[in-house]
Write a protein that holds these residues in place. Structure first.
Motif, PDB file in Angstrom:
ATOM      1  N   VAL A 165      24.879 -16.664 -45.697  1.00  0.00           N
ATOM      2  CA  VAL A 165      23.669 -15.898 -45.984  1.00  0.00           C
ATOM      3  C   VAL A 165      23.500 -15.588 -47.471  1.00  0.00           C
ATOM      4  O   VAL A 165      22.394 -15.474 -47.963  1.00  0.00           O
ATOM      5  CB  VAL A 165      23.625 -14.600 -45.132  1.00  0.00           C
ATOM      6  N   HIS A 166      24.609 -15.485 -48.218  1.00  0.00           N
ATOM      7  CA  HIS A 166      24.535 -15.105 -49.631  1.00  0.00           C
ATOM      8  C   HIS A 166      24.528 -16.328 -50.534  1.00  0.00           C
ATOM      9  O   HIS A 166      25.231 -17.296 -50.280  1.00  0.00           O
ATOM     10  CB  HIS A 166      25.731 -14.224 -50.003  1.00  0.00           C
ATOM     11  N   ASP A 204      20.251 -25.201 -55.132  1.00  0.00           N
ATOM     12  CA  ASP A 204      20.102 -24.018 -54.285  1.00  0.00           C
ATOM     13  C   ASP A 204      19.047 -24.321 -53.230  1.00  0.00           C
ATOM     14  O   ASP A 204      17.945 -24.747 -53.567  1.00  0.00           O
ATOM     15  CB  ASP A 204      19.658 -22.798 -55.110  1.00  0.00           C
ATOM     16  N   THR A 205      19.409 -24.101 -51.979  1.00  0.00           N
ATOM     17  CA  THR A 205      18.478 -24.286 -50.871  1.00  0.00           C
ATOM     18  C   THR A 205      18.344 -22.942 -50.166  1.00  0.00           C
ATOM     19  O   THR A 205      19.297 -22.478 -49.533  1.00  0.00           O
ATOM     20  CB  THR A 205      18.978 -25.358 -49.885  1.00  0.00           C
ATOM     21  N   ALA A 206      17.188 -22.322 -50.322  1.00  0.00           N
ATOM     22  CA  ALA A 206      16.954 -21.004 -49.735  1.00  0.00           C
ATOM     23  C   ALA A 206      16.222 -21.154 -48.405  1.00  0.00           C
ATOM     24  O   ALA A 206      15.169 -21.793 -48.341  1.00  0.00           O
ATOM     25  CB  ALA A 206      16.141 -20.145 -50.689  1.00  0.00           C
ATOM     26  N   VAL A 216      23.447 -23.091 -49.684  1.00  0.00           N
ATOM     27  CA  VAL A 216      22.388 -22.916 -48.696  1.00  0.00           C
ATOM     28  C   VAL A 216      22.497 -21.471 -48.226  1.00  0.00           C
ATOM     29  O   VAL A 216      23.545 -21.052 -47.738  1.00  0.00           O
ATOM     30  CB  VAL A 216      22.537 -23.888 -47.504  1.00  0.00           C
ATOM     31  N   HIS A 217      21.428 -20.702 -48.421  1.00  0.00           N
ATOM     32  CA  HIS A 217      21.508 -19.265 -48.209  1.00  0.00           C
ATOM     33  C   HIS A 217      20.144 -18.702 -47.806  1.00  0.00           C
ATOM     34  O   HIS A 217      19.134 -19.396 -47.877  1.00  0.00           O
ATOM     35  CB  HIS A 217      21.994 -18.579 -49.486  1.00  0.00           C
ATOM     36  N   CYS A 218      20.130 -17.443 -47.431  1.00  0.00           N
ATOM     37  CA  CYS A 218      18.889 -16.749 -47.101  1.00  0.00           C
ATOM     38  C   CYS A 218      18.094 -16.509 -48.387  1.00  0.00           C
ATOM     39  O   CYS A 218      18.669 -16.160 -49.421  1.00  0.00           O
ATOM     40  CB  CYS A 218      19.195 -15.427 -46.405  1.00  0.00           C
ATOM     41  N   SER A 219      16.789 -16.677 -48.305  1.00  0.00           N
ATOM     42  CA  SER A 219      15.953 -16.490 -49.492  1.00  0.00           C
ATOM     43  C   SER A 219      15.892 -15.039 -49.950  1.00  0.00           C
ATOM     44  O   SER A 219      15.592 -14.763 -51.109  1.00  0.00           O
ATOM     45  CB  SER A 219      14.534 -17.003 -49.225  1.00  0.00           C
ATOM     46  N   VAL A 220      16.208 -14.112 -49.059  1.00  0.00           N
ATOM     47  CA  VAL A 220      16.187 -12.684 -49.398  1.00  0.00           C
ATOM     48  C   VAL A 220      17.605 -12.150 -49.193  1.00  0.00           C
ATOM     49  O   VAL A 220      18.038 -11.937 -48.070  1.00  0.00           O
ATOM     50  CB  VAL A 220      15.197 -11.911 -48.499  1.00  0.00           C
TER      51      VAL A 220
END
Length: 90
Positions: free
Chosen positions: A14-15, A61-63, A35-39
């Protein structure tokens, strides 16, 4: 002693992997993909007031949108990983 020619670090959670990105910044033999959450943390901080909390950029970075699940994660992997492997050749 043997040396590793190229290292690929794939960070799937997630981070954003900004700590890894910061440590490996400028190391051409290392490719970081997050690869992470955009928020996520850190967010809402300005570099002027908290420069140490700014997000360092990975090589890629892949959000993903909040609430994304396995399907979105697997899609991100299937779209990006082959291209990374072909171009970087770890």
């Amino acid at each position: 002693r043997s040396a590793t020619a190229r290292v690929l670090i794939v960070d799937l959670d997630v981070h954003q992997g900004d700590g890894t990105a910061q440590i490996l910044q400028g190391h051409d033999r290392c490719y970081t993909w997050s690869v992470h959450c955009s928020v996520n943390f850190p967010f809402g901080f300005s570099e002027k007031h908290a420069p140490h909390l700014g997000k360092d950029r990975s090589s890629l970075d892949t959000a993903l949108e909040r609430g994304s699940g396995d399907a979105e994660m697997l899609d991100a992997i299937s779209v990006n990983l082959p291209a990374i492997l072909d171009s970087f050749e770890p």
